[in-house]
Design an enzyme around this catalytic site. Structure first.
Site, PDB file in Angstrom:
ATOM      1  CE  LYS A  34      15.539  -1.579 -36.687  1.00  0.00           C
ATOM      2  NZ  LYS A  34      16.948  -1.453 -37.084  1.00  0.00           N
ATOM      3  NE  ARG A 130      23.757   1.974 -36.092  1.00  0.00           N
ATOM      4  CZ  ARG A 130      22.628   1.650 -36.693  1.00  0.00           C
ATOM      5  NH1 ARG A 130      21.755   2.578 -37.026  1.00  0.00           N
ATOM      6  NH2 ARG A 130      22.342   0.387 -36.973  1.00  0.00           N
ATOM      7  CE1 TYR A 260      -3.728  27.383 -36.417  1.00  0.00           C
ATOM      8  CE2 TYR A 260      -3.379  25.076 -36.979  1.00  0.00           C
ATOM      9  CZ  TYR A 260      -3.915  26.049 -36.135  1.00  0.00           C
ATOM     10  OH  TYR A 260      -4.612  25.674 -35.029  1.00  0.00           O
ATOM     11  CG  MET A 308      -2.364  18.090 -32.545  1.00  0.00           C
ATOM     12  SD  MET A 308      -2.562  18.693 -30.868  1.00  0.00           S
ATOM     13  CE  MET A 308      -1.270  19.916 -30.763  1.00  0.00           C
TER      14      MET A 308
HETATM   15  C1  LIG Z   1      17.077  -2.001 -38.377  1.00  0.00           C
HETATM   16  C2  LIG Z   1      18.173  -2.914 -38.724  1.00  0.00           C
HETATM   17  C3  LIG Z   1      18.071  -3.804 -39.816  1.00  0.00           C
HETATM   18  C4  LIG Z   1      16.926  -3.758 -40.806  1.00  0.00           C
HETATM   19  O1  LIG Z   1      17.115  -2.681 -41.686  1.00  0.00           O
HETATM   20  P1  LIG Z   1      16.092  -2.416 -42.903  1.00  0.00           P
HETATM   21  O2  LIG Z   1      16.705  -1.292 -43.646  1.00  0.00           O
HETATM   22  O3  LIG Z   1      14.797  -2.019 -42.277  1.00  0.00           O
HETATM   23  O4  LIG Z   1      15.999  -3.673 -43.648  1.00  0.00           O
HETATM   24  C5  LIG Z   1      19.074  -4.736 -39.981  1.00  0.00           C
HETATM   25  N1  LIG Z   1      20.149  -4.771 -39.154  1.00  0.00           N
HETATM   26  C6  LIG Z   1      20.310  -3.901 -38.128  1.00  0.00           C
HETATM   27  C7  LIG Z   1      21.512  -3.986 -37.270  1.00  0.00           C
HETATM   28  C8  LIG Z   1      19.330  -2.943 -37.894  1.00  0.00           C
HETATM   29  O5  LIG Z   1      19.498  -2.079 -36.880  1.00  0.00           O
END
Ligand SMILES: *Cc1c(COP(=O)(O)O)cnc(C)c1O
Length: 370
Positions: A34, A130, A260, A308
């Protein structure tokens, strides 16, 4: 030309896969790609992984369709599932498996026309609050899904909230709730249930959570999911290295201020290198004075506020001149260290890189590893 670039080490990916498989040797591996493969570039990473993993995991439909569009035929799980009938139709055509975490998603499946069947991942909320169904509702939902000709296989999954906290009882609690539902479903279907629970932290630290499928993300890319244990401890290697170059060097006297807000003042004469990377490239603006930076392979300290387009680095005794190479994180400097100095996690450092950073194809980026 401005020279700020990112390289990928394919051998590190293979090494990290081996580490993860050694922890859960009986499990299949669903590689989380992802968010553009955690910012590494899914177009480069997916082909490298496709022959080495059993499936890919993405957050939402478009990410899965992008993988299919680049010719990836490996199974793909969409972990937020789909939200409209049109998305469901597209997912079926692309032969994706879908998480089902809400009553709305069950209704979409119930209303769908006959045709291409699919595998669903019934997602349980075992404590993270969640996504997912409560354990008390799981069996009812399983029956609803089981009735649908459209659904040819129901797998069951959950996600841990605190697997990175090694002494926290929450992972055991979630695991216990999950196993109870798994056993009830196994009884209902009169065969074992295919399940997935373990993220990177669980794979590395909670061996009891081994199931049919593991779902590593960050460890695959060579970072540690733990605040107090480094990636090297597990034999994980950085996949991404972020590079730039020095564009100016200055001699400073004691009392001279840098950047800055003058957040750093030289306490003695020193040399400062200006490096061609800043928060406009995704380098974290909140990196503190002292954040490590590699200049010609030597550790130096970031000083002054991140701009930046540029950062400033105290060279101390390190010899360096304009056009010399700087590594911001990766090989020789764990992203986890930089993340800690910036008050964040390596996941975020990787994901926030911007298109200004040039991506060198893996075939060109790591001749030293071939
Ligand atoms: C992103 C995610 C993972 C992977 O998590 P890591 O901590 O990067 O290993 C696994 N399962 C779900 C549902 C996720 O959203």
């Amino acid at each position: 030309m401005r020279d700020t670039w990112l390289t990928l080490n394919p051998h590190a990916l293979t090494q990290n896969l081996a580490v993860l498989r050694a922890h859960h040797p009986q499990s299949k591996l669903l590689a989380m790609v992802k968010a553009d493969a955690y910012g590494h570039g899914v177009a480069q990473v997916a082909p490298l992984l496709a022959t080495q993993v059993d499936a890919f995991g993405v957050a939402f439909l478009e990410e899965a369709l992008a993988l299919r569009a680049q010719g990836i035929n490996t199974p793909i799980a969409v972990l937020e599932g789909v939200f409209t009938a049109a998305e469901l139709a597209a997912a079926r055509t692309a032969q994706l498996s879908l998480a089902v975490h809400s009553p709305e998603q069950v209704a979409l499946l119930q209303a769908a026309p006959a045709g291409e069947p699919l595998t669903v991942w019934l997602k349980l909320n075992t404590g993270m609050n969640r996504l997912g169904f409560r354990p008390a509702d799981a069996l009812k939902v399983w029956h609803q899904l089981h009735r649908l000709p459209l659904v040819n296989s129901i797998h069951v999954m959950t996600h841990f909230a605190r697997a990175d906290e090694l002494t926290c009882p929450q992972t055991e609690l979630q695991w216990g709730r999950f196993c109870a539902v798994r056993d009830a479903i196994a009884l209902a279907q009169r065969e074992p249930v295919i399940t997935s629970v373990a993220n990177s932290a669980a794979i590395l630290a909670w061996p009891q959570t081994q199931t049919e499928w593991m779902r590593p993300g960050i460890a695959l890319y060579g970072s540690s999911p733990f605040a107090d244990q480094c990636a090297e401890h597990f034999g994980l290697q950085a996949v991404m290295t972020l590079h730039s170059r020095i564009i100016a060097v200055h001699e400073l006297s004691a009392g001279d201020e840098v950047g800055y807000g003058a957040t750093w003042v030289a306490d003695a004469a020193t040399r400062i290198a200006v490096v061609a990377i800043g928060y406009g490239d995704g380098y974290p603006r909140h990196a503190r004075n002292g954040t490590p930076v590699l200049v010609n392979g030597h550790r130096c300290a970031l000083v002054g506020r991140v701009s930046m387009d540029m950062i400033t680095v105290d060279l101390g005794a390190v010899a360096a001149k304009p056009s010399d190479e700087v590594v911001l994180w990766g090989e020789g400097l764990p992203a986890d260290e930089v993340a800690q100095a910036a008050g964040t996690i390596s996941y975020e450092l990787f994901c926030r890189l911007t298109p200004r950073v040039r991506r060198v194809p893996p075939s060109l980026s790591s001749p030293s590893h071939v």
